[in-house]
Design an enzyme around this catalytic site. Structure first.
Site, PDB file in Angstrom:
ATOM      1  CD  GLU A   1      42.508  41.742  43.583  1.00 34.57           C
ATOM      2  OE1 GLU A   1      43.715  41.414  43.587  1.00 34.57           O
ATOM      3  OE2 GLU A   1      41.837  41.848  42.561  1.00 34.57           O
TER       4      GLU A   1
ATOM      5  CG  HIS B   1      44.528  39.067  40.935  1.00 34.08           C
ATOM      6  ND1 HIS B   1      44.586  40.402  41.213  1.00 34.08           N
ATOM      7  CD2 HIS B   1      45.097  38.933  39.696  1.00 34.08           C
ATOM      8  CE1 HIS B   1      45.169  41.051  40.218  1.00 34.08           C
ATOM      9  NE2 HIS B   1      45.483  40.170  39.273  1.00 34.08           N
TER      10      HIS B   1
ATOM     11  NE  ARG C   1      45.493  45.489  38.242  1.00 35.14           N
ATOM     12  CZ  ARG C   1      46.108  44.406  37.737  1.00 35.14           C
ATOM     13  NH1 ARG C   1      45.411  43.341  37.390  1.00 35.14           N
ATOM     14  NH2 ARG C   1      47.426  44.386  37.586  1.00 35.14           N
TER      15      ARG C   1
HETATM   16  P1  NAP Z   1      46.954  46.165  26.796  1.00 33.93           P
HETATM   17  O1  NAP Z   1      47.557  45.358  25.697  1.00 33.93           O
HETATM   18  O2  NAP Z   1      47.544  47.468  27.147  1.00 33.93           O
HETATM   19  O3  NAP Z   1      45.380  46.341  26.450  1.00 33.93           O
HETATM   20  C1  NAP Z   1      44.553  47.230  27.132  1.00 33.93           C
HETATM   21  C2  NAP Z   1      43.328  47.523  26.272  1.00 33.93           C
HETATM   22  O4  NAP Z   1      42.438  48.357  27.027  1.00 33.93           O
HETATM   23  C3  NAP Z   1      43.623  48.274  24.967  1.00 33.93           C
HETATM   24  O5  NAP Z   1      42.878  47.716  23.912  1.00 33.93           O
HETATM   25  C4  NAP Z   1      43.145  49.699  25.259  1.00 33.93           C
HETATM   26  O6  NAP Z   1      42.608  50.390  24.149  1.00 33.93           O
HETATM   27  C5  NAP Z   1      41.998  49.413  26.198  1.00 33.93           C
HETATM   28  N1  NAP Z   1      41.663  50.610  26.977  1.00 33.93           N
HETATM   29  C6  NAP Z   1      42.445  51.296  27.868  1.00 33.93           C
HETATM   30  N2  NAP Z   1      41.768  52.343  28.364  1.00 33.93           N
HETATM   31  C7  NAP Z   1      40.539  52.325  27.785  1.00 33.93           C
HETATM   32  C8  NAP Z   1      39.393  53.149  27.890  1.00 33.93           C
HETATM   33  N3  NAP Z   1      39.374  54.225  28.700  1.00 33.93           N
HETATM   34  N4  NAP Z   1      38.297  52.828  27.165  1.00 33.93           N
HETATM   35  C9  NAP Z   1      38.315  51.764  26.327  1.00 33.93           C
HETATM   36  N5  NAP Z   1      39.377  50.930  26.182  1.00 33.93           N
HETATM   37  C10 NAP Z   1      40.470  51.221  26.904  1.00 33.93           C
HETATM   38  O7  NAP Z   1      46.948  45.325  28.152  1.00 33.93           O
HETATM   39  P2  NAP Z   1      46.867  43.734  28.369  1.00 33.93           P
HETATM   40  O8  NAP Z   1      48.226  43.151  28.394  1.00 33.93           O
HETATM   41  O9  NAP Z   1      45.848  43.168  27.442  1.00 33.93           O
HETATM   42  O10 NAP Z   1      46.336  43.719  29.882  1.00 33.93           O
HETATM   43  C11 NAP Z   1      45.111  44.366  30.212  1.00 33.93           C
HETATM   44  C12 NAP Z   1      44.917  44.437  31.705  1.00 33.93           C
HETATM   45  O11 NAP Z   1      44.612  43.142  32.206  1.00 33.93           O
HETATM   46  C13 NAP Z   1      46.143  44.859  32.516  1.00 33.93           C
HETATM   47  O12 NAP Z   1      46.315  46.252  32.545  1.00 33.93           O
HETATM   48  C14 NAP Z   1      45.838  44.304  33.890  1.00 33.93           C
HETATM   49  O13 NAP Z   1      45.144  45.261  34.665  1.00 33.93           O
HETATM   50  C15 NAP Z   1      44.913  43.127  33.592  1.00 33.93           C
HETATM   51  N6  NAP Z   1      45.538  41.830  33.916  1.00 33.93           N
HETATM   52  C16 NAP Z   1      44.948  41.028  34.846  1.00 33.93           C
HETATM   53  C17 NAP Z   1      45.525  39.803  35.155  1.00 33.93           C
HETATM   54  C18 NAP Z   1      44.894  38.873  36.161  1.00 33.93           C
HETATM   55  O14 NAP Z   1      45.604  38.050  36.725  1.00 33.93           O
HETATM   56  N7  NAP Z   1      43.600  38.969  36.385  1.00 33.93           N
HETATM   57  C19 NAP Z   1      46.720  39.424  34.541  1.00 33.93           C
HETATM   58  C20 NAP Z   1      47.277  40.259  33.589  1.00 33.93           C
HETATM   59  C21 NAP Z   1      46.679  41.471  33.278  1.00 33.93           C
HETATM   60  P3  NAP Z   1      43.470  50.801  22.855  1.00 33.93           P
HETATM   61  O15 NAP Z   1      43.894  49.486  22.249  1.00 33.93           O
HETATM   62  O16 NAP Z   1      42.528  51.515  21.988  1.00 33.93           O
HETATM   63  O17 NAP Z   1      44.629  51.589  23.376  1.00 33.93           O
END
Ligand code: NAP
Length: 325
Positions: free
Chosen positions: A266, A285, A237
């Site tokens: 955005e 995005h 994000r």
């Molecule tokens: P996810 O499986 O929930 O993974 C999030 C990761 O971030 C986890 O490893 C978590 O740590 C880590 N995290 C959260 N807070 C943290 C902190 N304060 N310090 C360090 N690490 C932290 O989510 P995902 O499915 O991979 O998606 C991740 C993000 O990508 C989404 O939330 C969204 O914002 C973004 N996204 C963007 C697009 C795009 O089109 N650009 C598309 C999809 C998603 P732990 O494993 O230790 O809990």
């Protein structure tokens, strides 16, 4: 009587038909009543909402007293006040997994496009500048066998590590709140503190959600800890990065380059200093934006809302405890 649902994003016709079999569907262009007041009476009667974007907070919920389910066609849910939703007994459904591989592809594409300077090279060819054998000012830098530091090792982080390690022979470092042994074993990924990851990585890839803790996690101090030859890629994000500080770091070559899919505002403001920098690749995005994946996300969101209206929150629910109130 069927439950009433307000749909505020385009949904393919066959999925809309599936939804219409279960609900009274009201389609709107905009969910924010401040932008389109005509949505107000629909919200007053709505049992569910389905779409993406908008700012769904306590003020919004006060306008939707019957709401039971919010279904977002995204995996990220930083635009929802989850505490307020739970207090109002509204369950929030999202779309993990179905977009993971596509977003990991886009992240790797940004790594390659930025390192190999593909966009700027394409622009130069189109301008007619390729008139003789290329000179070193066209060169980029290698990706294979370099070190990739992944910040956030969830679904997308793991899929990116697989691509980078198995496909490009990259050495993987990662930082998250917890250790991920499966990823460590599968891709020889090594856990690092954020500071150590920043100083050791050739590519720093952000796959974090936006939360209070991750807001502006990357600012001047973090860029100064990175190698001057490092490339930063953000697919998580926009507000995880202090964008003003990043533009400055790119302008004064504190880091080499950046590839960005997400921004603090955005669409990106026409005043953004990023627009005039040669060492940044900007994408609107598009992480999950393929026909196949956007369809899968919409189908997942439709299934989610139908199940949740039937009080099944066993999958894809952010706050299942909201049902217990
Ligand atoms: P996810 O499986 O929930 O993974 C999030 C990761 O971030 C986890 O490893 C978590 O740590 C880590 N995290 C959260 N807070 C943290 C902190 N304060 N310090 C360090 N690490 C932290 O989510 P995902 O499915 O991979 O998606 C991740 C993000 O990508 C989404 O939330 C969204 O914002 C973004 N996204 C963007 C697009 C795009 O089109 N650009 C598309 C999809 C998603 P732990 O494993 O230790 O809990």
């Amino acid at each position: 009587m069927k439950p009433s649902i307000v749909v505020y994003r385009d949904v393919p016709d066959d999925l809309l038909a599936r939804l219409s079999a279960e609900c009274d569907v009201h389609r709107v262009r905009e969910i924010d009543p401040d932008i389109d007041p005509s949505v107000k009476p629909l919200l007053a009667q709505a049992d569910a909402i389905l779409g993406s974007g908008g700012n769904i907070d306590a003020r919004f919920l006060a306008m939707a007293p019957k709401l039971r389910v919010a279904s977002t066609i995204t995996v990220g849910y930083d635009n929802f006040d989850v505490t307020a939703l739970s207090e109002h007994n509204v369950v929030l459904m999202h779309t993990p997994d179905v977009l993971t591989e596509t977003v990991a592809d886009a992240t790797m594409a940004l790594v390659l496009a930025t390192a190999r300077r593909m966009i700027i090279s394409s622009e130069r060819v189109k301008r007619g500048e390729w008139t003789q054998s290329i000179t070193p000012d066209w060169y980029g830098c290698d990706v294979h066998h370099k070190t990739m530091g992944i910040v956030g090792m969830g679904r997308i982080g793991d899929a990116l590590a697989r691509r980078a390690h198995c496909g490009f022979g990259m050495n993987i470092l990662y930082h998250a709140r917890s250790r991920h042994e499966k990823t460590e074993n599968a891709y020889q990924a090594q856990y690092r503190s954020l500071d150590a990851l920043l100083s050791e990585s050739d590519f720093v890839c952000i796959t974090l959600p936006l939360t209070k803790e991750t807001h502006h996690l990357f600012s001047r101090e973090q860029f100064e800890k990175m190698k001057r030859s490092a490339i930063l890629v953000n697919i998580g994000r926009g507000a995880v990065i202090d964008e003003t500080a990043l533009a400055q770091a790119l302008a004064d070559n504190t880091i080499l380059a950046a590839g960005l899919d997400v921004f603090e505002q955005e669409p990106l403001s026409p005043d953004s200093p990023l627009l005039s920098l040669p060492n940044v690749v900007l994408m609107p995005h598009i992480g999950s934006a393929t026909h196949e994946t956007r369809y899968a996300m919409a189908a997942c969101a439709v299934d989610n809302v139908i199940r949740a209206l039937n009080r099944d929150v066993s999958q894809n629910c952010v706050n299942p405890q909201a049902l217990q109130h």
